[in-house]
Design an enzyme around this catalytic site. Structure first.
Site, PDB file in Angstrom:
ATOM      1  N   GLU A   1      26.064  37.756  46.866  1.00  0.00           N
ATOM      2  CA  GLU A   1      25.117  37.211  47.401  1.00  0.00           C
ATOM      3  C   GLU A   1      24.481  36.517  48.324  1.00  0.00           C
ATOM      4  O   GLU A   1      24.026  37.091  49.800  1.00  0.00           O
ATOM      5  CB  GLU A   1      24.305  36.311  46.347  1.00  0.00           C
ATOM      6  CG  GLU A   1      25.170  37.539  44.845  1.00  0.00           C
ATOM      7  CD  GLU A   1      25.969  36.665  44.085  1.00  0.00           C
ATOM      8  OE1 GLU A   1      25.771  36.551  42.772  1.00  0.00           O
ATOM      9  OE2 GLU A   1      26.705  36.923  44.643  1.00  0.00           O
TER      10      GLU A   1
ATOM     11  N   SER B   1      67.584  42.323  31.207  1.00  0.00           N
ATOM     12  CA  SER B   1      68.113  41.721  30.421  1.00  0.00           C
ATOM     13  C   SER B   1      69.472  41.312  31.072  1.00  0.00           C
ATOM     14  O   SER B   1      70.118  39.935  30.854  1.00  0.00           O
ATOM     15  CB  SER B   1      68.424  42.022  28.933  1.00  0.00           C
ATOM     16  OG  SER B   1      68.760  42.636  28.758  1.00  0.00           O
TER      17      SER B   1
END
Length: 377
Positions: A62, A234
């Site tokens: 805007e 992991s």
């Protein structure tokens, strides 16, 4: 269809709202963690201002449109794809700027789900005597453009999409000689558009070891933030010589467990790789904790591109919100070819993971993609 989007354009919409939506669409990938917003200002049926929000340029759509319109914004109509904000953030409230400019009417595609706004922008405009109209027909497309933002505002977690390239019989890899690609260059080009609209890529260490992949955004289009690439590892087996590490800083994270080597962790961190620990009960990396952490860092979207085991772990842990599967006109067959989701799977048909809101997207003359949401309680 926009070349970097799977969002269908509704050509029957008001042409000024159509233009605002197109502005928002063009900004996709360049606004996170903010929404993608377009704005068009019209006076006496002439476009006097237009703008879109780009995070690097700070100003909201805007404000950009008002700057272009200048004094001609007075008594004008404003078409905007999201409710004007009503709070002070990186910039001032857009609702107040519209009031100061003296606009006559604001036509918005949808309400902002951000609890800092959530209707208060509309209320402030109405209090100032400005007519507010909600274009619900445009709201469907506006919501599609900002799916990750809307999801994040509801859940405080990124929208997680599981992406895969599969044969017609649901296979992603053959038992021998996996050189080459399952899908065509058209499909792989479209994948790059998905990456461009994504904040985070997630893969498993198996995929990295097999393919030495980088998982980068190769569209060449600017981004609002670097694409974070996460490796589930992991035991910290990620090679220091891998392309992932060498293209790492500052956008590679390795998610590991407390069982991993401190020496390996230090070596990766010395290369600029961030190492985080998220233990799951089964000794693997907790995908739930990882997604929570990504949400805490305000990442709006994540895409998983991984192998059969990780795909199933993600589906089974319920961190996946959507799927995007690219289908090639091929059949591998056999019991040793890997399915798109391996692991234990569901033991009964009644327990199958359900999908909803399925969409089909043509990708190439004989290829298509399936997009759908995972049904959650």
């Amino acid at each position: 269809m926009h070349p970097y989007s799977t969002i269908e354009r509704n050509l029957a919409l008001n042409p000024y709202m159509r233009a605002a939506l197109d502005l928002a669409r063009e900004a996709m990938g360049q606004t996170s963690p903010n929404p993608s917003v377009g704005c068009v200002i019209v006076r006496d049926e002439v476009v006097v201002g237009r703008g879109a929000h780009y995070y690097a340029q700070r100003d909201h759509a805007e404000i950009v449109a008002l700057a272009m319109a200048g004094e001609t914004a007075r008594n004008a109509d404003v078409y905007v794809t999201l409710e004007p904000c009503s709070h002070q953030g990186r910039t001032g409230p857009c609702a107040e700027a519209l009031i100061s400019a003296g606009v006559r009417r604001v036509i918005a595609a949808m309400q902002d789900p951000n609890p800092l706004v959530a209707g208060m922008g509309f209320t402030r405009l109405r209090q100032a005597g400005i007519e507010v109209v909600i274009d619900h027909a445009a709201g469907v497309e506006a919501a599609r453009i900002n799916e990750p933002f809307l999801h994040y505002m509801r859940t405080q977690r990124p929208l997680v999409t599981l992406k895969s390239a599969v044969t017609l019989d649901g296979k992603i890899a053959a038992p021998e000689d996996n050189e080459g690609w399952i899908t065509s260059i058209s499909a792989r080009t479209h994948v790059q558009s998905l990456r461009h609209h994504t904040d985070v890529m997630i893969t498993g260490i198996g995929t990295v070891l097999a393919d030495d992949c980088m998982l980068t955004d190769r569209t060449g289009i600017p981004r609002s933030r670097p694409l974070l690439r996460v490796v589930l590892d992991s035991q910290l087996r990620l090679p220091l010589s891998s392309r992932m590490v060498h293209t790492g800083e500052p956008s590679v994270m390795v998610a590991t467990t407390t069982a991993s080597s401190v020496e390996r962790r230090n070596a990766l961190e010395a290369k600029g790789v961030e190492v985080v620990v998220f233990d799951a009960a089964n000794g693997r990396v907790s995908l739930e904790l990882l997604v929570q952490e990504l949400g805490r860092r305000k990442y709006l979207s994540a895409m998983i591109e991984a192998g059969s085991k990780v795909n199933w772990a993600a589906l089974d842990s319920e961190v996946v919100d959507k799927i995007f599967f690219y289908y090639a006109p091929k059949i591998l067959g056999g019991l040793q070819s890997l399915p798109v989701a391996g692991g234990l799977g569901r033991r009964r048909r009644a327990d199958a993971i359900q999908m909803r809101d399925i969409r089909l997207h043509p990708v190439a003359p004989e290829e298509f993609a399936v997009e759908g949401w995972v049904q959650k309680d």
